[in-house]
Design a protein around this motif. Structure first.
Motif, mmCIF file in Angstrom:
data_model
loop_
_atom_site.group_PDB
_atom_site.id
_atom_site.type_symbol
_atom_site.label_atom_id
_atom_site.label_comp_id
_atom_site.label_asym_id
_atom_site.label_seq_id
_atom_site.Cartn_x
_atom_site.Cartn_y
_atom_site.Cartn_z
ATOM 1 N N LYS A 1 -35.410 109.602 -11.149
ATOM 2 C CA LYS A 1 -35.331 110.661 -9.917
ATOM 3 C C LYS A 1 -34.120 110.494 -8.926
ATOM 4 C CE LYS A 1 -38.111 111.963 -5.955
ATOM 5 N NZ LYS A 1 -39.428 111.886 -5.015
ATOM 6 N N PHE A 2 -33.678 109.117 -8.880
ATOM 7 C CA PHE A 2 -32.440 108.687 -8.002
ATOM 8 C C PHE A 2 -31.138 109.296 -8.799
ATOM 9 C CE2 PHE A 2 -28.864 105.663 -7.514
ATOM 10 C CZ PHE A 2 -28.847 105.751 -5.958
ATOM 11 N N LEU A 3 -31.178 109.135 -9.978
ATOM 12 C CA LEU A 3 -29.962 109.792 -10.924
ATOM 13 C C LEU A 3 -29.705 111.197 -10.846
ATOM 14 C CD1 LEU A 3 -30.135 107.373 -14.041
ATOM 15 C CD2 LEU A 3 -28.444 107.225 -12.070
ATOM 16 N N ASP A 4 -31.154 112.020 -10.862
ATOM 17 C CA ASP A 4 -31.297 113.412 -10.720
ATOM 18 C C ASP A 4 -30.605 113.808 -9.282
ATOM 19 O OD1 ASP A 4 -32.041 115.941 -11.542
ATOM 20 O OD2 ASP A 4 -33.783 115.848 -10.291
ATOM 21 N N LEU A 5 -31.030 112.972 -8.280
ATOM 22 C CA LEU A 5 -30.555 113.212 -7.093
ATOM 23 C C LEU A 5 -29.087 113.186 -6.873
ATOM 24 C CD1 LEU A 5 -30.965 113.852 -3.928
ATOM 25 C CD2 LEU A 5 -31.165 111.303 -3.518
ATOM 26 N N LEU A 6 -28.555 112.091 -7.297
ATOM 27 C CA LEU A 6 -27.200 111.927 -7.365
ATOM 28 C C LEU A 6 -26.349 113.036 -8.128
ATOM 29 C CD1 LEU A 6 -26.617 108.131 -7.934
ATOM 30 C CD2 LEU A 6 -26.677 109.327 -6.098
ATOM 31 N N LYS A 7 -26.853 113.467 -9.173
ATOM 32 C CA LYS A 7 -26.429 114.713 -10.064
ATOM 33 C C LYS A 7 -26.266 115.935 -9.196
ATOM 34 C CE LYS A 7 -26.705 116.591 -14.547
ATOM 35 N NZ LYS A 7 -27.555 116.860 -15.836
ATOM 36 N N HIS A 8 -27.220 116.192 -8.346
ATOM 37 C CA HIS A 8 -27.359 117.250 -7.696
ATOM 38 C C HIS A 8 -26.428 117.212 -6.401
ATOM 39 C CE1 HIS A 8 -30.955 118.434 -9.955
ATOM 40 N NE2 HIS A 8 -30.958 119.564 -9.465
ATOM 41 N N MET A 9 -26.256 116.121 -5.970
ATOM 42 C CA MET A 9 -25.290 115.862 -4.870
ATOM 43 C C MET A 9 -23.769 115.877 -5.116
ATOM 44 S SD MET A 9 -26.961 112.580 -2.754
ATOM 45 C CE MET A 9 -25.592 112.506 -1.520
ATOM 46 N N VAL A 10 -23.374 115.874 -6.340
ATOM 47 C CA VAL A 10 -22.137 115.886 -6.697
ATOM 48 C C VAL A 10 -21.068 117.064 -6.303
ATOM 49 C CG1 VAL A 10 -20.371 115.733 -8.585
ATOM 50 C CG2 VAL A 10 -22.318 114.379 -8.846
ATOM 51 N N LEU A 11 -21.452 118.127 -6.549
ATOM 52 C CA LEU A 11 -20.835 119.334 -6.199
ATOM 53 C C LEU A 11 -20.613 119.562 -4.730
ATOM 54 C CD1 LEU A 11 -21.643 121.763 -8.961
ATOM 55 C CD2 LEU A 11 -19.735 120.813 -8.700
ATOM 56 N N PRO A 12 -21.879 119.631 -4.079
ATOM 57 C CA PRO A 12 -21.785 119.673 -2.547
ATOM 58 C C PRO A 12 -20.997 118.452 -1.756
ATOM 59 C CG PRO A 12 -24.087 119.202 -3.011
ATOM 60 C CD PRO A 12 -23.187 119.622 -4.439
ATOM 61 N N LEU A 13 -21.146 117.219 -2.479
ATOM 62 C CA LEU A 13 -20.437 116.251 -1.785
ATOM 63 C C LEU A 13 -18.907 116.293 -1.946
ATOM 64 C CD1 LEU A 13 -21.945 112.697 -2.587
ATOM 65 C CD2 LEU A 13 -21.372 113.870 -0.329
ATOM 66 N N LEU A 14 -18.435 116.771 -3.221
ATOM 67 C CA LEU A 14 -17.095 116.976 -3.631
ATOM 68 C C LEU A 14 -16.305 118.088 -3.034
ATOM 69 C CD1 LEU A 14 -14.882 116.041 -5.757
ATOM 70 C CD2 LEU A 14 -15.724 117.983 -7.336
ATOM 71 N N THR A 15 -17.063 119.142 -2.651
ATOM 72 C CA THR A 15 -16.761 120.224 -1.590
ATOM 73 C C THR A 15 -16.229 119.601 -0.601
ATOM 74 O OG1 THR A 15 -17.908 121.941 -3.267
ATOM 75 C CG2 THR A 15 -17.255 122.649 -1.054
ATOM 76 N N ILE A 16 -17.119 119.227 0.111
ATOM 77 C CA ILE A 16 -16.961 118.758 1.727
ATOM 78 C C ILE A 16 -15.700 117.644 1.734
ATOM 79 C CG2 ILE A 16 -18.060 117.463 3.618
ATOM 80 C CD1 ILE A 16 -20.748 118.368 2.422
ATOM 81 N N ILE A 17 -15.928 116.653 0.707
ATOM 82 C CA ILE A 17 -14.654 115.655 0.738
ATOM 83 C C ILE A 17 -13.269 116.392 0.427
ATOM 84 C CG2 ILE A 17 -13.739 113.785 -0.616
ATOM 85 C CD1 ILE A 17 -16.927 112.835 -1.362
ATOM 86 N N ILE A 18 -13.356 117.334 -0.381
ATOM 87 C CA ILE A 18 -12.274 117.900 -0.629
ATOM 88 C C ILE A 18 -11.637 118.807 0.598
ATOM 89 C CG2 ILE A 18 -10.801 119.713 -1.844
ATOM 90 C CD1 ILE A 18 -12.482 118.973 -4.368
ATOM 91 N N VAL A 19 -12.376 119.418 1.349
ATOM 92 C CA VAL A 19 -11.967 119.955 2.448
ATOM 93 C C VAL A 19 -11.705 119.038 3.790
ATOM 94 C CG1 VAL A 19 -12.970 121.565 4.349
ATOM 95 C CG2 VAL A 19 -13.317 122.165 1.907
ATOM 96 N N ARG A 20 -12.453 117.959 4.086
ATOM 97 C CA ARG A 20 -12.405 117.180 5.098
ATOM 98 C C ARG A 20 -11.311 115.941 4.854
ATOM 99 N NH1 ARG A 20 -18.653 115.814 7.138
ATOM 100 N NH2 ARG A 20 -18.926 117.972 7.676
ATOM 101 N N VAL A 21 -10.965 115.603 3.574
ATOM 102 C CA VAL A 21 -10.122 114.698 3.564
ATOM 103 C C VAL A 21 -8.586 114.872 3.826
ATOM 104 C CG1 VAL A 21 -8.566 113.476 1.682
ATOM 105 C CG2 VAL A 21 -11.010 113.235 1.498
#
Length: 321
Positions: free
Chosen positions: A180-200
């Motif tokens: 379940k934790f790994l499934d959560l991480l997998k779903h977080m990758v794209l939204p996290l990547l989007t936010i990080i690219i924009v804010r860095v």
């Protein structure tokens, strides 16, 4: 220290009260009526509208509504959503966790990555890598966040099939424990990547400019002239001064952690506060809007108080008085 904290807490309470009053009156004085919106335009039922107006206290004047809401709020009652008839606190509690998880993780990673790159670029100002980082930061700033999110979905979800496109967990499987934790991480990758690219890029330029400004101060030049080691000058003096504006920006990002990723949550169907806030504004759901902005103002006040305390720890020259 106690006098300083009392002063800051008092100022914070006034800020919260001011924000609460302004939000309450602006939402109710703005065009539109939630009850009329719910009733529809085709066959509105006047009797039902009158009943709902009385049920939610919207038949009273705005000042009377404010007094009634304030009395209930003192007792811990945030009211019920006009749209779903659920308690506002229940709605907020069910969506607050996912938003904090996504936004806080993205903010911390963005600050770390942007600051590390900015410190390097500032220390090696004009170098080949500095030019690449700086140029890239301005290019990324010109990219709309929703377009970037859609591009990442097309590449990593649709074309490659590596990552899910939406949600927080897989709807086809009910994982438990580590899966379940790994499934959560997998779903977080794209939204996290989007936010990080924009804010860095923002934190990168902030860190770089802070380093350059610190290195150009007169006392730094004096230390260089005295023969002090460059690494010691940077680590002991430049770095500390350069971190102060970064801490300010980071604390402000934490303060807006609740509503800061609303658009990303909508694009990726992330079950957080962003979706709730947008739906509440669209439906003129007054209790939900008031409850959300009250919590946002409280979070801003708390983080700004923490920022002031951290200032004194990072830079002893800044006195509490």
């Amino acid at each position: 220290m106690k006098k300083y904290l009392r002063k800051k807490i008092f100022t914070g309470i006034l800020t919260i009260l001011f924000a609460f009053v302004i939000t309450f009156f602006l939402t109710r004085m703005s065009p539109g009526n939630p009850i009329v919106t719910m009733a529809g335009r085709d066959n509105p039922n006047p009797a039902q509208i009158d009943y709902l107006m009385e049920k939610y206290g919207l038949n009273e004047s705005v000042p009377v509504q404010f007094l009634n809401y304030s009395k209930a709020l003192v007792k811990g009652d945030f009211g019920k959503s006009i749209k779903s008839n659920q308690p506002v606190l229940t709605i907020i509690a069910s969506r607050l966790g996912p938003t904090i998880l996504l936004s806080l993780t993205a903010t911390i990673l963005s600050v770390l990555i942007g600051t590390i790159l900015g410190l390097y670029a500032g220390r090696h100002n004009g170098s080949y890598m500095d030019k690449i980082f700086t140029g890239s930061s301005y290019i990324i700033d010109s990219v709309p966040v929703f377009w970037l999110a859609l591009v990442l979905i097309v590449i990593f979800a649709t074309r490659l099939g590596w990552l899910p496109t939406s949600g927080m967990y897989s709807t086809r499987h009910r994982y438990e424990g580590l899966k379940k934790f790994l499934d959560l991480l997998k779903h977080m990758v794209l939204p996290l990547l989007t936010i990080i690219i924009v804010r860095v890029p923002y934190y990168f330029r902030l860190a770089k400019s802070s380093v350059i400004a610190s290195m150009n101060q007169a006392f730094i030049k004096t230390l260089r002239a005295s023969g002090m080691d460059e690494s010691k000058i940077f680590n002991k003096y430049v770095l500390r001064n350069a971190l102060i504006p970064i801490i300010t920006s980071f604390s402000m990002s934490l303060a807006s952690v609740i509503e800061g990723v609303a658009l990303i949550e909508i694009v990726f169907a992330w079950p957080g506060m962003g979706r709730v806030l947008m739906d509440a504004i669209q439906a003129r759901d007054y209790p939900v809007i008031s409850g959300l902005y009250l919590i946002i103002s409280i979070s801003v006040t708390i983080f700004m108080l923490l920022t002031d305390i951290i200032y004194v720890i990072v830079d002893p020259r800044m006195k509490l008085e």
